[in-house]
Every structure is written in structure tokens, then in C-alpha cells.
Design a protein around this motif. Structure first.
Motif, PDB file in Angstrom:
ATOM      1  N   HIS A 175      62.862  60.826  29.040  1.00  8.54           N
ATOM      2  CA  HIS A 175      61.675  60.284  28.783  1.00  8.54           C
ATOM      3  C   HIS A 175      61.250  59.066  29.558  1.00  8.54           C
ATOM      4  CE1 HIS A 175      60.547  64.144  26.803  1.00  8.54           C
ATOM      5  NE2 HIS A 175      61.453  63.843  25.831  1.00  8.54           N
ATOM      6  N   GLY A 176      61.899  58.888  30.567  1.00  6.18           N
ATOM      7  CA  GLY A 176      62.026  57.450  31.117  1.00  6.18           C
ATOM      8  C   GLY A 176      62.503  56.315  30.860  1.00  6.18           C
ATOM      9  N   ALA A 177      63.428  56.210  29.560  1.00  6.09           N
ATOM     10  CA  ALA A 177      64.147  55.145  29.374  1.00  6.09           C
ATOM     11  C   ALA A 177      65.209  54.818  30.459  1.00  6.09           C
ATOM     12  CB  ALA A 177      64.760  55.098  27.952  1.00  6.09           C
ATOM     13  N   GLU A 178      65.566  53.755  30.704  1.00  5.53           N
ATOM     14  CA  GLU A 178      66.778  53.327  31.449  1.00  5.53           C
ATOM     15  C   GLU A 178      67.844  52.927  30.436  1.00  5.53           C
ATOM     16  OE1 GLU A 178      68.685  49.570  34.176  1.00  5.53           O
ATOM     17  OE2 GLU A 178      66.607  49.273  32.912  1.00  5.53           O
ATOM     18  N   VAL A 179      68.926  54.159  30.654  1.00  2.00           N
ATOM     19  CA  VAL A 179      70.161  54.093  29.778  1.00  2.00           C
ATOM     20  C   VAL A 179      71.442  53.496  30.313  1.00  2.00           C
ATOM     21  CG1 VAL A 179      71.482  55.392  27.911  1.00  2.00           C
ATOM     22  CG2 VAL A 179      69.039  55.826  28.028  1.00  2.00           C
ATOM     23  N   ILE A 180      71.752  52.823  30.050  1.00  2.00           N
ATOM     24  CA  ILE A 180      73.201  52.105  30.747  1.00  2.00           C
ATOM     25  C   ILE A 180      74.148  52.580  29.570  1.00  2.00           C
ATOM     26  CG2 ILE A 180      74.385  50.190  31.522  1.00  2.00           C
ATOM     27  CD1 ILE A 180      72.039  48.758  32.151  1.00  2.00           C
ATOM     28  N   ARG A 181      75.163  53.546  30.189  1.00  2.00           N
ATOM     29  CA  ARG A 181      76.200  53.778  29.331  1.00  2.00           C
ATOM     30  C   ARG A 181      77.527  53.076  29.671  1.00  2.00           C
ATOM     31  NH1 ARG A 181      78.438  58.578  26.418  1.00  2.00           N
ATOM     32  NH2 ARG A 181      80.410  58.935  27.035  1.00  2.00           N
TER      33      ARG A 181
END
Length: 382
Positions: free
Chosen positions: A40-46
Motif C-alpha cells: 500500500h505504498g510504504a517504502e520498506v527497507i529490509r
């Protein structure tokens, strides 16, 4: 126009556009939470770990739409990189056992000193405290202490594991995603972050709220597989057809039940006259099993699909993308050659972020540059 207001049909940005989340690598529920946020558009840095088994998988749908950097969290330099990223983020999610993040130097107290508005999501099986909090477990264990697993028994046999949908994903990852967005709203109002203690055991217990209502109203008193929603009711069950394929009937309400038995020409059969007579349920179920086993699934679909009696085919994962309803809505999408569920839920007039398959360590240089660092030799190990 006749006085009606015009509707703005321009596509809106995804609902979590502009939200940045740091995800410390794990398995199951925490990655599912990360997937929901990224969908849903979040920038997720794994933050991936060197040599993790996930590297061997050809495709991991749970990791879609992430940015990725591999760091050895045993090194102080890597801890500093994560801390710097947390300073720029709205939230962080982790799935370690209680106390591990603190020992690494990445606990909520440490990171929230550097970023007071940080939402810190903790995903565990048992919760941060309690007699079981430091013991190992999996989905099956977490749903076993809250009545959930016991309620899934069938015909006097031990319950079958319900995949890992209830503990890991429903009571775990989805609950954490809800907690994260709730805490994010509070943080944006107050400027202060929150620590989310998400326990899969408690989350799956919350999913049982409706069953507790039935219990308190004397509608869930018998052994498993003898009650309304656990396969005991003949009108709320699945049946095998002549071709070995399955169908599902969910005709709980009186009007749907009436249409169902009428379509099967059972309206005048005294056995089916009293829908809620539980004494007759076993006989009714046997009779329906005999009826449905007399013809292939296609025949029952032709007869019942348009009767509005809560009939559906039980399709396999392979069949699901080709089901006519799923095709019409585009409920499955392909990314990188891999079929997978479309992001859900949908938001009106909102741009959909189509999945992009995860690539390990693909964004290392850019992520390091964002925290003012270059790519030293120790950043990854095999």
C-alpha cells in the motif's frame, strides 16, 4: 450536469505513500506485515542477514516490493547503519525473541532516543513477557493455548494444522500491520512513537471473538465438528463431487437454506424441514454427501451458482487465478514470472502499487548513500 457534484477521478497516491519502514529480516508474520505495508505504498527497507536461507528460494512473495540491504548485525558498524536508517524512518518491525534486539543495540529504548516518533513493532509468538515468552514455538503452538486449534478438530480426530494462516498471518502479521498503522496515526498527532507488543497467541485469540459470542449464547456447546461453523452443520460444509472435486455450501440464513434445498428438490423432505435441528444434522449431512457425489462439480455449479444460496466451488491454488470472479477483478497478478495475490484491500480511486519481486541486496549502495556512508568491504559476507 443536473446539480450533481462532479467526482474527482484522478488516481490518488497509495495510502501509505511517504511512510518509511525498516524491517529486520525474519520469517513468516513480520515479513507478511512488511508486505502489507509495502503493498500500500510504504517504502520498506529490509535488513537481510548474510547467508540467510531465503537466498536459496527462487521466489518469496512475502518479500515483494522491498528495498534490500544485507548487513551483518554482529558488527557494530552494521548496527550504526540500522540506527541511522531508523532516524529517517517512521517505524521499524522485528521478529526476534524478547531481548535479542536489546542485546544487538537495536531495542526500542535506544532507537527511540534517536527518533522519538519512531513506531517500533515487535512480533513474537508469546509476547514480550510471560512464562512462555522465551520458549520456541510455531503457528500450531500459538493457536493451541487459546481454544483456536481445539475448535478445528474433525469427527473425533486431532485437528489438522490450518496451514499457518491463523497464528502467523491473521493473528500475527495482519495484527502487527493494524497496530503499526494505528501507532503511526498516534505518532503523527503527538510526535511520540509507540512500542507494539504483538503476540501471535493473543492475536489469534482475538480472532476467536465471534466464537466466544456463540459460546456465551449457548450456540457453541458441543464437541468440535458438531457446531454451526466447524463443519457440524450440513448447510455449512464442503462436499466431494463425482469427479473428486469439491464444493462449499454456506447457507446459514433461512432464505439461503430455503433456496438451497429447493434447488436440490428437498423442500418436501421431512429430514430437511427443520434447519436448526442439530439431532438430524448427521443424517442430513450423509444425505447431502450422497447427492453431491452423484454428479461432477460442473453440474452442481450449473444448478446452484445462480440460485443465490451461498454456493461456491472449492478451487485449488492452481485454479484460483482462472476462476471467473478472480479473473474479472484481477485478483491475481504476475510479477517477474510469478503468479501471486493482488494487493488487498483496495481503496477507491487510489493508485495500486503492483508487486515487484524482491532482490537480495539490490539497493545497498543507494541505502548507504542515504545515511552518508559508502560501501566498505565488510558490508556483506557470504
Amino acid at each position: 450536469m443536473s446539480g450533481a457534484q462532479s467526482i474527482d477521478c484522478h488516481l490518488k497516491q497509495p495510502v501509505l505513500d511517504g511512510v518509511r519502514v525498516i524491517e529486520l529480516a525474519g520469517i513468516g508474520p513480520a515479513p507478511f506485515c512488511g508486505m502489507m505495508l509495502a503493498d500500500h505504498g510504504a517504502e520498506v527497507i529490509r535488513i537481510d542477514r548474510p547467508g540467510a536461507n531465503v537466498e536459496e528460494q527462487q521466489c518469496d512473495v512475502l518479500l515483494r516490493s522491498r528495498r534490500s540491504i544485507t548487513l551483518d548485525l554482529k558488527r557494530p558498524e552494521s548496527i550504526e547503519i540500522v540506527a541511522r536508517l531508523a532516524e529517517t524512518a517512521d517505524g521499524l518491525i522485528e521478529g526476534f525473541r524478547p531481548g535479542v534486539a536489546e542485546r544487538l543495540g537495536l531495542g526500542p529504548e535506544t532507537l527511540m532516543q534517536r527518533n522519538p516518533a519512531l513506531v517500533y513493532g515487535r512480533m513474537t509468538g508469546w509476547g514480550q513477557e510471560g512464562p512462555l515468552s522465551h520458549t520456541a514455538g510455531h503457528d500450531l503452538n500459538y493457536i493451541s493455548i487459546n481454544g483456536c486449534l481445539a475448535a478445528l478438530g474433525q469427527d473425533g480426530k486431532p485437528p489438522m494444522p490450518p496451514l499457518n494462516l491463523i497464528g502467523d498471518y491473521g493473528g500475527g502479521g495482519m495484527m502487527l500491520a493494524f497496530g503499526f498503522v494505528s501507532a503511526l496515526l498516534a505518532a503523527r498527532q503527538s510526535g511520540h512513537g509507540r512500542v507494539i507488543d504483538c503476540s501471535m497467541a493473543e492475536g489469534s485469540a482475538a480472532l476467536m471473538a465471534g466464537m466466544w459470542s456463540l459460546k456465551h449464547n449457548a450456540m457453541w456447546e458441543k464437541e468440535p465438528s458438531q457446531n454451526l461453523l466447524d463443519g457440524g452443520a450440513p448447510f455449512y460444509s464442503s462436499y466431494a463431487c463425482a469427479d473428486g472435486k469439491l464444493i462449499a455450501i454456506g447457507a446459514i440464513e433461512a432464505q439461503f437454506y430455503a433456496r438451497f434445498i429447493e434447488a436440490l428438490e428437498l423442500g418436501d423432505d421431512p429430514l430437511f424441514a427443520a434447519q436448526l435441528d442439530q439431532e438430524n444434522w448427521p443424517k442430513m449431512k450423509v444425505r447431502l454427501g450422497e447427492i453431491f457425489s452423484s454428479a461432477p462439480r460442473e453440474a452442481w455449479t450449473a444448478l446452484l451458482q445462480h440460485r443465490d444460496c451461498c454456493y461456491t466451488e472449492v478451487v485449488t491454488m492452481a485454479e484460483a487465478p482462472e476462476h471467473n470472479h478472480n479473473r474479472a477483478r484481477g485478483s491475481y497478478v504476475e510479477s517477474g514470472g510469478w503468479m501471486q495475490p493482488h494487493p488487498a484491500p483496495r481503496f477507491g480511486e487510489t493508485k495500486v502499487v503492483l508487486p515487484k519481486m524482491w532482490q537480495r541486496d539490490a539497493d545497498r549502495e543507494n541505502i548507504l548513500a542515504e545515511v552518508g556512508m559508502t560501501d566498505p568491504d565488510w558490508i556483506t559476507t557470504s
